[in-house]
Design a protein around this motif. Structure first.
Motif, PDB file in Angstrom:
ATOM      1  N   GLN A 122       0.833  -1.223   0.000  1.00  0.00           N
ATOM      2  CA  GLN A 122       0.000   0.000   0.000  1.00  0.00           C
ATOM      3  C   GLN A 122       0.859   1.260   0.000  1.00  0.00           C
ATOM      4  OE1 GLN A 122      -2.951   0.107  -0.733  1.00  0.00           O
ATOM      5  NE2 GLN A 122      -3.980  -1.781  -0.112  1.00  0.00           N
ATOM      6  N   GLY A 123       2.127   1.134  -0.223  1.00  0.00           N
ATOM      7  CA  GLY A 123       2.996   2.309  -0.366  1.00  0.00           C
ATOM      8  C   GLY A 123       3.359   2.995   0.939  1.00  0.00           C
ATOM      9  N   VAL A 124       3.202   2.268   2.072  1.00  0.00           N
ATOM     10  CA  VAL A 124       3.492   2.910   3.364  1.00  0.00           C
ATOM     11  C   VAL A 124       5.008   3.002   3.569  1.00  0.00           C
ATOM     12  CG1 VAL A 124       3.192   2.766   5.874  1.00  0.00           C
ATOM     13  CG2 VAL A 124       1.330   2.081   4.336  1.00  0.00           C
ATOM     14  N   VAL A 125       5.500   4.233   3.666  1.00  0.00           N
ATOM     15  CA  VAL A 125       6.927   4.468   3.889  1.00  0.00           C
ATOM     16  C   VAL A 125       7.206   4.457   5.391  1.00  0.00           C
ATOM     17  CG1 VAL A 125       8.807   6.134   3.564  1.00  0.00           C
ATOM     18  CG2 VAL A 125       7.058   5.854   1.787  1.00  0.00           C
ATOM     19  N   LEU A 126       6.297   5.061   6.156  1.00  0.00           N
ATOM     20  CA  LEU A 126       6.443   5.162   7.617  1.00  0.00           C
ATOM     21  C   LEU A 126       5.052   5.088   8.232  1.00  0.00           C
ATOM     22  CD1 LEU A 126       8.366   5.858  10.035  1.00  0.00           C
ATOM     23  CD2 LEU A 126       7.838   8.255   9.601  1.00  0.00           C
ATOM     24  N   GLY A 127       4.828   4.079   9.089  1.00  0.00           N
ATOM     25  CA  GLY A 127       3.497   3.895   9.679  1.00  0.00           C
ATOM     26  C   GLY A 127       3.419   4.456  11.091  1.00  0.00           C
ATOM     27  N   ILE A 128       2.770   3.698  11.975  1.00  0.00           N
ATOM     28  CA  ILE A 128       2.540   4.145  13.355  1.00  0.00           C
ATOM     29  C   ILE A 128       3.856   4.398  14.083  1.00  0.00           C
ATOM     30  CG2 ILE A 128       1.671   3.323  15.593  1.00  0.00           C
ATOM     31  CD1 ILE A 128      -0.518   1.834  13.965  1.00  0.00           C
ATOM     32  N   GLY A 129       3.913   5.488  14.864  1.00  0.00           N
ATOM     33  CA  GLY A 129       5.060   5.690  15.738  1.00  0.00           C
ATOM     34  C   GLY A 129       5.757   7.028  15.635  1.00  0.00           C
ATOM     35  N   ASP A 130       5.374   7.849  14.662  1.00  0.00           N
ATOM     36  CA  ASP A 130       5.996   9.180  14.574  1.00  0.00           C
ATOM     37  C   ASP A 130       4.878  10.218  14.639  1.00  0.00           C
ATOM     38  OD1 ASP A 130       7.963  11.271  13.836  1.00  0.00           O
ATOM     39  OD2 ASP A 130       9.192   9.552  13.260  1.00  0.00           O
ATOM     40  N   ASP A 131       5.173  11.477  14.279  1.00  0.00           N
ATOM     41  CA  ASP A 131       4.127  12.503  14.346  1.00  0.00           C
ATOM     42  C   ASP A 131       3.062  12.293  13.276  1.00  0.00           C
ATOM     43  OD1 ASP A 131       5.126  14.562  16.386  1.00  0.00           O
ATOM     44  OD2 ASP A 131       6.888  14.119  15.168  1.00  0.00           O
ATOM     45  N   ALA A 132       3.442  11.714  12.152  1.00  0.00           N
ATOM     46  CA  ALA A 132       2.514  11.486  11.048  1.00  0.00           C
ATOM     47  C   ALA A 132       3.032  10.312  10.233  1.00  0.00           C
ATOM     48  CB  ALA A 132       2.425  12.735  10.173  1.00  0.00           C
ATOM     49  N   ALA A 133       2.148   9.716   9.439  1.00  0.00           N
ATOM     50  CA  ALA A 133       2.555   8.624   8.555  1.00  0.00           C
ATOM     51  C   ALA A 133       2.984   9.197   7.212  1.00  0.00           C
ATOM     52  CB  ALA A 133       1.385   7.656   8.370  1.00  0.00           C
ATOM     53  N   VAL A 134       3.817   8.453   6.494  1.00  0.00           N
ATOM     54  CA  VAL A 134       4.284   8.880   5.170  1.00  0.00           C
ATOM     55  C   VAL A 134       3.949   7.770   4.176  1.00  0.00           C
ATOM     56  CG1 VAL A 134       6.274   9.607   3.801  1.00  0.00           C
ATOM     57  CG2 VAL A 134       6.169  10.181   6.240  1.00  0.00           C
ATOM     58  N   VAL A 135       3.297   8.143   3.074  1.00  0.00           N
ATOM     59  CA  VAL A 135       2.837   7.172   2.081  1.00  0.00           C
ATOM     60  C   VAL A 135       3.252   7.644   0.687  1.00  0.00           C
ATOM     61  CG1 VAL A 135       0.781   6.038   1.127  1.00  0.00           C
ATOM     62  CG2 VAL A 135       0.863   6.602   3.555  1.00  0.00           C
ATOM     63  N   GLU A 136       3.652   6.683  -0.160  1.00  0.00           N
ATOM     64  CA  GLU A 136       4.018   7.029  -1.544  1.00  0.00           C
ATOM     65  C   GLU A 136       2.829   7.664  -2.262  1.00  0.00           C
ATOM     66  OE1 GLU A 136       6.928   6.812  -2.639  1.00  0.00           O
ATOM     67  OE2 GLU A 136       7.938   5.169  -1.596  1.00  0.00           O
ATOM     68  N   ALA A 137       3.066   8.770  -2.958  1.00  0.00           N
ATOM     69  CA  ALA A 137       2.013   9.344  -3.793  1.00  0.00           C
ATOM     70  C   ALA A 137       1.911   8.514  -5.063  1.00  0.00           C
ATOM     71  CB  ALA A 137       2.351  10.792  -4.141  1.00  0.00           C
ATOM     72  N   PRO A 138       0.667   8.262  -5.564  1.00  0.00           N
ATOM     73  CA  PRO A 138       0.538   7.531  -6.823  1.00  0.00           C
ATOM     74  C   PRO A 138       1.312   8.273  -7.914  1.00  0.00           C
ATOM     75  CG  PRO A 138      -1.606   7.935  -5.820  1.00  0.00           C
ATOM     76  CD  PRO A 138      -0.610   8.694  -5.012  1.00  0.00           C
ATOM     77  N   PRO A 139       1.917   7.563  -8.847  1.00  0.00           N
ATOM     78  CA  PRO A 139       2.765   8.196  -9.858  1.00  0.00           C
ATOM     79  C   PRO A 139       2.051   9.303 -10.628  1.00  0.00           C
ATOM     80  CG  PRO A 139       2.786   5.794 -10.080  1.00  0.00           C
ATOM     81  CD  PRO A 139       1.839   6.103  -8.979  1.00  0.00           C
ATOM     82  N   GLY A 140       0.714   9.168 -10.772  1.00  0.00           N
ATOM     83  CA  GLY A 140      -0.040  10.199 -11.486  1.00  0.00           C
ATOM     84  C   GLY A 140      -0.022  11.551 -10.791  1.00  0.00           C
ATOM     85  N   ILE A 141       0.162  11.540  -9.458  1.00  0.00           N
ATOM     86  CA  ILE A 141       0.153  12.799  -8.692  1.00  0.00           C
ATOM     87  C   ILE A 141       1.504  13.499  -8.885  1.00  0.00           C
ATOM     88  CG2 ILE A 141      -0.153  13.843  -6.409  1.00  0.00           C
ATOM     89  CD1 ILE A 141      -2.683  12.408  -7.106  1.00  0.00           C
ATOM     90  N   SER A 142       2.530  12.887  -8.335  1.00  0.00           N
ATOM     91  CA  SER A 142       3.883  13.390  -8.544  1.00  0.00           C
ATOM     92  C   SER A 142       4.853  12.448  -7.891  1.00  0.00           C
ATOM     93  CB  SER A 142       4.054  14.787  -7.961  1.00  0.00           C
ATOM     94  OG  SER A 142       5.443  15.061  -7.886  1.00  0.00           O
ATOM     95  N   GLY A 143       5.690  11.850  -8.669  1.00  0.00           N
ATOM     96  CA  GLY A 143       6.668  10.911  -8.137  1.00  0.00           C
ATOM     97  C   GLY A 143       7.656  11.572  -7.204  1.00  0.00           C
ATOM     98  N   ALA A 144       7.701  12.913  -7.209  1.00  0.00           N
ATOM     99  CA  ALA A 144       8.687  13.625  -6.399  1.00  0.00           C
ATOM    100  C   ALA A 144       8.207  13.855  -4.975  1.00  0.00           C
ATOM    101  CB  ALA A 144       9.021  14.955  -7.049  1.00  0.00           C
ATOM    102  N   LEU A 145       6.911  13.536  -4.727  1.00  0.00           N
ATOM    103  CA  LEU A 145       6.340  13.821  -3.402  1.00  0.00           C
ATOM    104  C   LEU A 145       5.810  12.552  -2.744  1.00  0.00           C
ATOM    105  CD1 LEU A 145       4.217  17.024  -4.206  1.00  0.00           C
ATOM    106  CD2 LEU A 145       6.463  16.953  -3.124  1.00  0.00           C
ATOM    107  N   GLN A 146       5.707  12.594  -1.409  1.00  0.00           N
ATOM    108  CA  GLN A 146       5.004  11.543  -0.671  1.00  0.00           C
ATOM    109  C   GLN A 146       3.918  12.209   0.168  1.00  0.00           C
ATOM    110  OE1 GLN A 146       8.535   9.983   1.242  1.00  0.00           O
ATOM    111  NE2 GLN A 146       8.666   8.274  -0.170  1.00  0.00           N
ATOM    112  N   TRP A 147       2.854  11.443   0.473  1.00  0.00           N
ATOM    113  CA  TRP A 147       1.799  11.941   1.358  1.00  0.00           C
ATOM    114  C   TRP A 147       2.274  11.857   2.812  1.00  0.00           C
ATOM    115  CZ3 TRP A 147      -1.479  14.353  -1.439  1.00  0.00           C
ATOM    116  CH2 TRP A 147      -2.032  13.827  -2.595  1.00  0.00           C
ATOM    117  N   VAL A 148       1.861  12.854   3.625  1.00  0.00           N
ATOM    118  CA  VAL A 148       2.092  12.833   5.076  1.00  0.00           C
ATOM    119  C   VAL A 148       0.718  12.949   5.723  1.00  0.00           C
ATOM    120  CG1 VAL A 148       3.348  13.876   6.979  1.00  0.00           C
ATOM    121  CG2 VAL A 148       4.228  14.090   4.664  1.00  0.00           C
ATOM    122  N   LEU A 149       0.344  12.001   6.578  1.00  0.00           N
ATOM    123  CA  LEU A 149      -1.034  11.903   7.069  1.00  0.00           C
ATOM    124  C   LEU A 149      -1.086  11.794   8.584  1.00  0.00           C
ATOM    125  CD1 LEU A 149      -1.525   9.173   4.438  1.00  0.00           C
ATOM    126  CD2 LEU A 149      -2.852  11.278   4.368  1.00  0.00           C
ATOM    127  N   ALA A 150      -1.973  12.572   9.191  1.00  0.00           N
ATOM    128  CA  ALA A 150      -2.092  12.515  10.652  1.00  0.00           C
ATOM    129  C   ALA A 150      -3.518  12.842  11.084  1.00  0.00           C
ATOM    130  CB  ALA A 150      -1.120  13.509  11.294  1.00  0.00           C
TER     131      ALA A 150
END
Ligand SMILES: Nc1ncnc2c1ncn2[C@@H]1O[C@H](COP(=O)(O)OP(=O)(O)O)[C@@H](O)[C@H]1O
Ligand SMILES: Cc1ncc(C[n+]2csc(CCOP(=O)(O)OP(=O)(O)O)c2C)c(N)n1
Ligand SMILES: [Mg+2]
Ligand SMILES: [Mg+2]
Ligand SMILES: [Mg+2]
Length: 358
Positions: A23-51
């Motif tokens: 599911q593209g999870v770069v960093l899950g539970i345990g920090d201030d926010a989770a980090v997830v790979e953005a789908p290539p259509g959005i921008s390969g240069a960015l990742q999502w940060v979710l909290a």
């Protein structure tokens, strides 16, 4: 089991690495926010940060401490702060409101006045949410979506021996503001009655710090762009608790210098007038929503100068040492006025806000 032990008990190791990776999870539970790979259509240069962070009436606020609009502002600001703590840019928010009868449409509308004020200030688009009734108290939960340059999210785990320790604003003011508001409410039988004495003058900034925290997004983005920041955490539970989180995650010792901690004059004056050591609020008060971090010592002075140039505060408050994980403080020598020959090193306990206590 305390709050952090409970989260571990509920979640630790319960999903396969394969599923998370898939599911593209770069960093899950345990920090201030989770980090997830953005789908290539959005921008390969960015990742999502979710909290997501929640505010509950009587736990995070009551009628005496916050107006409706303040609750809205702070519910979003606490989330924006978690995105900043990853070095990210906040972009979208989803808002869940569970309202009891006492919170009719006019009051919730005022809550949204504060939410939108914060959203406009930080450039966040409110894109949806959920609404339910609640038997007794208001609950507002905000999910925030941000982005970070791929691979550049700043974790709690990167602090290295020799790094400098910094904060992006004074600590302890929000706790002092809360103390003042609760004391004023006790005088007024549950309602806020502003005391009319001279001491009240310096307390406006404390009340503002409690009600309208201003997360350090610009500072975080400028610092992250330097590439020399090794760990970052926002201060929601208290400086000592957040310093311990970095120490534990990085396997290092944080050495804080009491004389370098940013003290607000009005906070110290108010604390002493109540017979409270300001250090108690600075270390354990929480809700400051400024950032605590570590960075390469060689870049610390230049970073501070660059932030100052942009009108943003940054305080260098200590150093990172090799483990065992923990936090120490070099106590200020109040008597001689200059550095004592033998520095007094005190171990600092992980003492901050905890929703469940053992
Ligand atoms: N009920 C829960 N289920 C899953 N993960 C959780 C839960 N509560 C907290 N977490 C995760 O645990 C970590 C610590 O949470 P918290 O202490 O609230 O962080 P912060 O103080 O930065 O808001 C975060 O990664 C958060 O997403
Ligand atoms: C009426 C009232 N009592 C006590 C507090 C103090 N308080 C409540 S929650 C909290 C810590 C921060 O909230 P939390 O939900 O732990 O945020 P997170 O760590 O998840 O960001 C503090 C200091 C308050 N703000 N209001
Ligand atoms: Mg946080
Ligand atoms: Mg949280
Ligand atoms: Mg907390």
């Amino acid at each position: 089991m305390d709050e952090f032990g409970s989260i571990r008990h509920w979640t630790n190791g319960r999903q396969s690495g394969e599923l998370l990776h898939g599911q593209g999870v770069v960093l899950g539970i345990g920090d201030d926010a989770a980090v997830v790979e953005a789908p290539p259509g959005i921008s390969g240069a960015l990742q999502w940060v979710l909290a997501v962070d929640t505010m509950v009436e009587s736990v995070h606020f009551n009628e005496a401490t916050m107006a409706e609009a303040d609750v809205g502002w702070k519910a979003l600001a606490a989330n924006v702060s978690d995105i900043a703590a990853m070095g990210g840019e906040p972009r979208h928010a989803l808002v869940s409101v569970s309202a009891p009868g006492a919170w009719g449409p006019a009051r919730i509308r005022r809550l949204y006045d504060g939410l939108y004020a914060c959203a406009d200030h930080y450039g966040v688009a409110i894109i949806g949410g959920d609404t339910t009734s609640s038997p007794a108290q208001l609950v507002v939960a905000v999910t925030v979506v941000g982005t970070v340059e791929a691979g550049k999210a700043i974790r709690r785990s990167g602090a290295q021996p020799g790094d400098a320790v910094f904060v992006t604003g004074p600590v302890g003011m929000a706790a002092a503001g809360l103390h003042y508001l609760l004391a004023a409410a006790a005088l007024g039988g549950g309602q806020f009655v502003p005391p009319a004495d001279a001491a009240a003058a310096g307390t406006a900034a404390l009340v503002q710090a409690h009600r309208r925290p201003a997360p350090s997004v610009r500072a975080a983005r400028m610092l992250a762009a330097r590439g020399t920041v090794t760990s970052l955490n926002d201060i929601s539970d208290g400086l000592s608790s957040e310093a311990w989180e970095i120490a534990d995650a990085s396997g290092v010792r944080l050495l804080l210098r009491e004389s370098q901690l940013p003290v607000s004059g009005s906070m110290a004056v108010y604390a002493r007038s109540k017979g409270i050591n300001p250090l108690e609020w600075m270390l354990g008060g929480g809700e400051d929503y400024v950032l605590l971090g570590t960075m390469a010592a060689s870049d610390a002075k230049a970073a501070k100068a660059a932030l100052m140039e942009a009108g943003l505060p940054m305080y260098l408050i200590g150093e990172v040492e090799a483990g065992p994980a923990g936090v120490d403080m070099i106590a200020e020598d109040r008597h001689s006025g200059h550095r004592a020959e033998q520095e007094k090193r005190i171990p600092i306990q992980k003492k901050g806000y905890n929703h469940f206590t053992d």
